[in-house]
Design an enzyme around this catalytic site. Structure first.
Site, PDB file in Angstrom:
ATOM      1  N   ASP A 114      -1.124   5.277 -14.687  1.00  0.00           N
ATOM      2  CA  ASP A 114      -2.180   6.207 -14.866  1.00  0.00           C
ATOM      3  C   ASP A 114      -2.400   6.607 -16.044  1.00  0.00           C
ATOM      4  O   ASP A 114      -1.133   7.457 -16.677  1.00  0.00           O
ATOM      5  CB  ASP A 114      -2.218   7.386 -13.878  1.00  0.00           C
ATOM      6  CG  ASP A 114      -3.079   8.323 -14.142  1.00  0.00           C
ATOM      7  OD1 ASP A 114      -4.112   8.210 -14.724  1.00  0.00           O
ATOM      8  OD2 ASP A 114      -3.053   9.535 -13.621  1.00  0.00           O
ATOM      9  N   ASN A 145      -4.823   8.569 -17.787  1.00  0.00           N
ATOM     10  CA  ASN A 145      -5.276   9.693 -18.112  1.00  0.00           C
ATOM     11  C   ASN A 145      -5.137  10.798 -17.158  1.00  0.00           C
ATOM     12  O   ASN A 145      -5.951  11.813 -17.160  1.00  0.00           O
ATOM     13  CB  ASN A 145      -6.914   9.358 -18.231  1.00  0.00           C
ATOM     14  CG  ASN A 145      -7.453   8.783 -16.949  1.00  0.00           C
ATOM     15  OD1 ASN A 145      -6.657   8.626 -15.933  1.00  0.00           O
ATOM     16  ND2 ASN A 145      -8.755   8.769 -16.731  1.00  0.00           N
ATOM     17  N   ASP A 150      -5.697  11.507 -14.066  1.00  0.00           N
ATOM     18  CA  ASP A 150      -6.193  11.795 -12.964  1.00  0.00           C
ATOM     19  C   ASP A 150      -5.420  11.215 -11.460  1.00  0.00           C
ATOM     20  O   ASP A 150      -6.069  11.613 -10.425  1.00  0.00           O
ATOM     21  CB  ASP A 150      -7.709  11.274 -12.997  1.00  0.00           C
ATOM     22  CG  ASP A 150      -7.479   9.511 -12.706  1.00  0.00           C
ATOM     23  OD1 ASP A 150      -6.687   9.124 -12.901  1.00  0.00           O
ATOM     24  OD2 ASP A 150      -8.723   9.006 -12.685  1.00  0.00           O
ATOM     25  N   ASP A 195      -4.815   2.760 -13.590  1.00  0.00           N
ATOM     26  CA  ASP A 195      -6.075   2.269 -14.381  1.00  0.00           C
ATOM     27  C   ASP A 195      -5.725   1.178 -15.200  1.00  0.00           C
ATOM     28  O   ASP A 195      -4.528   0.981 -15.518  1.00  0.00           O
ATOM     29  CB  ASP A 195      -6.660   3.468 -15.010  1.00  0.00           C
ATOM     30  CG  ASP A 195      -5.985   4.176 -15.782  1.00  0.00           C
ATOM     31  OD1 ASP A 195      -5.179   3.576 -16.782  1.00  0.00           O
ATOM     32  OD2 ASP A 195      -5.834   5.609 -15.457  1.00  0.00           O
ATOM     33  N   ASP A 237      -8.385 -10.642  -7.380  1.00  0.00           N
ATOM     34  CA  ASP A 237      -8.764 -10.572  -6.053  1.00  0.00           C
ATOM     35  C   ASP A 237     -10.051 -10.875  -5.476  1.00  0.00           C
ATOM     36  O   ASP A 237     -11.002 -10.281  -6.436  1.00  0.00           O
ATOM     37  CB  ASP A 237      -8.322  -9.275  -5.418  1.00  0.00           C
ATOM     38  CG  ASP A 237      -7.286  -9.308  -4.009  1.00  0.00           C
ATOM     39  OD1 ASP A 237      -7.570  -9.965  -3.132  1.00  0.00           O
ATOM     40  OD2 ASP A 237      -6.330  -8.908  -4.046  1.00  0.00           O
ATOM     41  N   ASP A 282      -8.922 -13.317  -0.517  1.00  0.00           N
ATOM     42  CA  ASP A 282      -8.437 -12.376   0.663  1.00  0.00           C
ATOM     43  C   ASP A 282      -9.224 -13.213   1.925  1.00  0.00           C
ATOM     44  O   ASP A 282     -10.349 -13.581   2.247  1.00  0.00           O
ATOM     45  CB  ASP A 282      -9.411 -11.142   0.218  1.00  0.00           C
ATOM     46  CG  ASP A 282      -9.010  -9.836   1.240  1.00  0.00           C
ATOM     47  OD1 ASP A 282      -7.897  -9.465   1.216  1.00  0.00           O
ATOM     48  OD2 ASP A 282     -10.181  -9.722   2.057  1.00  0.00           O
ATOM     49  N   GLU A 314      -5.330 -16.186   0.973  1.00  0.00           N
ATOM     50  CA  GLU A 314      -4.543 -15.495   2.122  1.00  0.00           C
ATOM     51  C   GLU A 314      -4.833 -16.058   3.330  1.00  0.00           C
ATOM     52  O   GLU A 314      -6.295 -15.852   3.596  1.00  0.00           O
ATOM     53  CB  GLU A 314      -4.948 -13.804   1.952  1.00  0.00           C
ATOM     54  CG  GLU A 314      -4.162 -12.921   2.838  1.00  0.00           C
ATOM     55  CD  GLU A 314      -4.827 -11.744   3.361  1.00  0.00           C
ATOM     56  OE1 GLU A 314      -3.953 -10.891   3.537  1.00  0.00           O
ATOM     57  OE2 GLU A 314      -5.697 -11.490   3.241  1.00  0.00           O
ATOM     58  N   HIS A 324       1.076  -5.707  -0.982  1.00  0.00           N
ATOM     59  CA  HIS A 324       0.436  -4.451  -0.437  1.00  0.00           C
ATOM     60  C   HIS A 324       0.242  -4.173   0.919  1.00  0.00           C
ATOM     61  O   HIS A 324      -0.382  -2.982   1.185  1.00  0.00           O
ATOM     62  CB  HIS A 324      -0.877  -4.246  -1.498  1.00  0.00           C
ATOM     63  CG  HIS A 324      -1.959  -5.298  -1.135  1.00  0.00           C
ATOM     64  ND1 HIS A 324      -1.874  -6.369  -1.277  1.00  0.00           N
ATOM     65  CD2 HIS A 324      -3.041  -4.983  -0.362  1.00  0.00           C
ATOM     66  CE1 HIS A 324      -2.935  -7.154  -0.717  1.00  0.00           C
ATOM     67  NE2 HIS A 324      -3.768  -6.070  -0.231  1.00  0.00           N
ATOM     68  N   ASP A 325       0.304  -5.140   1.704  1.00  0.00           N
ATOM     69  CA  ASP A 325       0.153  -4.965   2.809  1.00  0.00           C
ATOM     70  C   ASP A 325       1.510  -4.962   3.877  1.00  0.00           C
ATOM     71  O   ASP A 325       1.518  -4.919   5.145  1.00  0.00           O
ATOM     72  CB  ASP A 325      -0.686  -6.309   3.561  1.00  0.00           C
ATOM     73  CG  ASP A 325      -2.019  -6.227   3.095  1.00  0.00           C
ATOM     74  OD1 ASP A 325      -2.696  -5.149   2.711  1.00  0.00           O
ATOM     75  OD2 ASP A 325      -2.655  -7.393   3.042  1.00  0.00           O
TER      76      ASP A 325
HETATM   77  C1  GLC Z   1      -6.535  -8.468   3.342  1.00  0.00           C
HETATM   78  C2  GLC Z   1      -5.777  -7.454   2.224  1.00  0.00           C
HETATM   79  C3  GLC Z   1      -5.787  -6.332   2.867  1.00  0.00           C
HETATM   80  C4  GLC Z   1      -7.149  -5.854   3.461  1.00  0.00           C
HETATM   81  C5  GLC Z   1      -7.793  -6.912   4.352  1.00  0.00           C
HETATM   82  C6  GLC Z   1      -9.261  -6.784   4.486  1.00  0.00           C
HETATM   83  O1  GLC Z   1      -5.598  -8.624   4.373  1.00  0.00           O
HETATM   84  O2  GLC Z   1      -4.723  -7.891   1.828  1.00  0.00           O
HETATM   85  O3  GLC Z   1      -5.233  -5.239   2.036  1.00  0.00           O
HETATM   86  O4  GLC Z   1      -7.014  -4.711   4.105  1.00  0.00           O
HETATM   87  O5  GLC Z   1      -7.731  -8.025   3.721  1.00  0.00           O
HETATM   88  O6  GLC Z   1      -9.895  -7.044   3.150  1.00  0.00           O
HETATM   89 CA    CA Z   2      -6.346   7.091 -14.229  1.00  0.00          CA
END
Ligand code: GLC
Ligand code: CA
Length: 548
Positions: free
Chosen positions: A28, A30, A32, A36, A105, A207, A260, A326-327
């Site tokens: 980050d 700035n 907040d 970013d 993405d 995705d 994915e 991230h999942d």
């Molecule tokens: C993919 C993403 C996940 C998201 C899902 C719906 O699995 O990695 O984070 O919630 O798609 O877009």
């Molecule tokens: Ca920020």
């Protein structure tokens, strides 16, 4: 074989690792509390030092963040929280200066319900009505049009009283599915792809790309989860769409695409990578410790992980090798040991995904050994999918303690906590209040404590990536597996001139080797320098030897 190495031209994604940035939690600039683009730019030297070549940016488009950016409200603009198009252009240019390329993405199964298309689609006479999957319900419109379930739990349809119809959402209620039977949707998406590729990006992570085409809207076979999936997973129409996007767009650029593809078979993955996408993420290995439903964990067996990797390596020419994103929960606690063998197992896992054939993916924080962050109450949770499941568990009167344990088992926030840069307040992520709490272990686990420090996890990743670049056989060479028992994993990476032996102990007990080792030590996660005549591997020990 050498002819392969000679004839296959050098390909960027085959020699360079991908580093996934979850922008909200990276840096980050700035104060907040939200990461970013300017923050990302400030860390490019860090990434260059690590030695990655490609950044995958989780969504940074305009979004109300119901699913943290995976609900896009405008595909051609940046969420103001993250910056603007000028910042994005700067990021692309600054990355390029450092030899780093960027993939974005691409979320095209659904949009946000705040996308202008969806808002306009509520007018049944507008052409946008057909951009989404609107239907009258069963029983005089009182019940959903079919029995499909959302991937996030509950029914996959939502009634809209304004329209007097239901719309399909395979994910959250605010993520309506696009209608891929409509060729106008396809044309819109082509425009979006070109918009970004022309700005200089290197491709897309696509995705949930194997779910976009719903062949029919018939009832599905009732299941505990994902009822309806036989009508939308890996459908022939899905392949046709990707073939078209590839022939008309992707193939016209020097770019890569990674899909994915949840619940993908070898057969489907082969099709998805045949003039459609460059590679796909399969999920078998990250489901290895999941029970019947992801709320309940199963005992992890390294031998199963090994078997799954071997299957994919043998069946698919070029894999996307990952352990985290991230999942997913952080990998050391799943496949390694966060206690006694924290360093050894973190490095072993690095060596594993770095030496299998394919592109190596590293998720932010993995390179410094970040761990999960268990929460103690529901109000600490931001992940929409967990909140949806929480509603169900609460209705079922599951006792609070058990419920929290179940939620922590799959809370995606575990891996979304802010990147731990140093031991100052908020781990150096932000000078404000972070949008999601920092893992308190940042005082020990942070980048500053590892960069330039011999034997750190970061230094190991750096060495590993450099080793691959110096020994291209580890990138392009064939892979041949040894039949090994239990937790021992062994394979060769080879071409006509070179051969590397990779030996990994995936578990906590010493493992006897089938033969005495020989060859030149290239990289190992233990201090041992002498592997000559070694006939066992210590817990989580991993080594690359040059045998030819
Ligand atoms: C993919 C993403 C996940 C998201 C899902 C719906 O699995 O990695 O984070 O919630 O798609 O877009
Ligand atoms: Ca920020």
């Amino acid at each position: 074989m050498l002819w392969e190495v000679r004839q296959v031209k050098r390909v960027f994604y085959k020699e360079n690792a991908v580093y996934q940035i979850y922008p909200r939690s990276f840096c980050d600039s700035n104060g907040d509390g939200i990461g970013d683009i300017v923050g990302i730019i400030s860390k490019l030297d860090y990434l260059k030092n690590l030695g990655i070549g490609i950044i995958w940016l989780s969504p940074i488009y305009v979004s109300p963040n119901d699913d943290m950016g995976y609900d896009v409200a405008d595909y051609q603009d940046i969420n103001p929280e993250y910056g603007n198009l000028q910042d994005m252009d700067n990021l692309i240019a600054e990355a390029k200066k450092r030899g780093i390329r960027i993939i974005m993405d691409l979320v095209i199964n659904h949009t946000s319900s705040e996308h202008q298309w969806f808002k306009s689609s509520k007018d049944v006479n507008s052409k946008y009505h057909n951009y989404y999957i609107w239907k009258k319900g069963k029983c005089n419109n009182k019940k959903p049009p079919n029995n499909w379930q959302s991937m996030f739990s509950g029914p996959a349809w939502k009634f809209d009283s304004e329209v007097n119809e239901w719309y399909l959402h395979l994910y959250g209620e605010k993520q309506p599915d696009l209608n891929w039977h409509n060729s106008e949707v396809k044309e819109e998406v082509k425009k979006i792809l070109r918009f970004w590729l022309d700005r200089g990006i290197y491709g897309f992570r696509c995705d949930v790309i194997n779910q976009i085409y719903k062949t029919t809207l018939k009832d599905g076979k009732p299941r505990v989860m994902q009822t309806g999936k036989e009508h939308y997973l890996n459908q022939p129409g899905n392949h046709e769409i990707l073939k078209e996007l590839n022939s008309e767009v992707f193939s016209k650029y020097d770019c890569m695409t990674v899909g994915e593809t949840y619940a993908v078979t070898y057969e489907a993955a082969k099709k998805f990578t045949d003039n459609e996408l460059t590679m796909v993420f399969q999920f078998d290995h990250v489901n290895v410790d999941k029970g019947f439903v992801p709320l309940i964990n199963k005992k992890y067996r390294p031998s199963k992980l090994k078997k799954i990797f071997i299957g994919w390596q043998k069946n698919i020419e070029w894999n996307a090798n990952y352990l985290e994103n991230h999942d997913q929960l952080r990998s050391i606690e799943r496949f390694g040991d966060a206690g006694e063998y924290y360093l050894e197992s973190a490095k072993m896992l690095a060596l594993l995904i770095g030496t299998l054939k394919g592109t190596t993916y590293i998720y932010e924080g993995q390179e410094i050994g970040m761990l999960n962050h268990k929460v103690t109450s529901v109000d600490q949770i931001k992940d929409v999918s967990v909140l949806m499941v929480n509603n169900i568990l609460t209705k079922l009167h599951i006792p609070p303690k058990t419920k929290m344990r179940m939620l922590n088992n799959f809370n995606r926030d575990n891996a979304r906590t802010p990147m731990q840069w140093n031991d100052s307040e908020n781990a150096g992520f932000s000078s404000g209040v972070p949008w999601l709490s920092v893992n308190p272990n940042y005082v020990k686990i942070n980048a500053k404590a590892e960069v330039g420090v011999e034997n750190s996890i970061f230094s190991f990743y750096k060495l590993l990536l450099a080793t691959k670049k110096e020994n291209l056989t580890l990138c392009y060479g064939n892979i041949d597996f040894y039949k090994t028992h239990g937790d021992l994993f062994m394979f060769n990476r080879l071409d006509e001139n070179n051969e590397f032996l990779v030996c990994l102990n995936l578990g906590k007990k010493n493992q006897r080797l089938p033969f005495q080792l020989h060859g030149k030590l290239i990289l190992s996660n233990y201090e041992t320098k002498d592997y000559k005549n070694r006939d066992y591997l210590s817990p989580f020990e991993a080594v690359i030897l040059k045998t030819k």
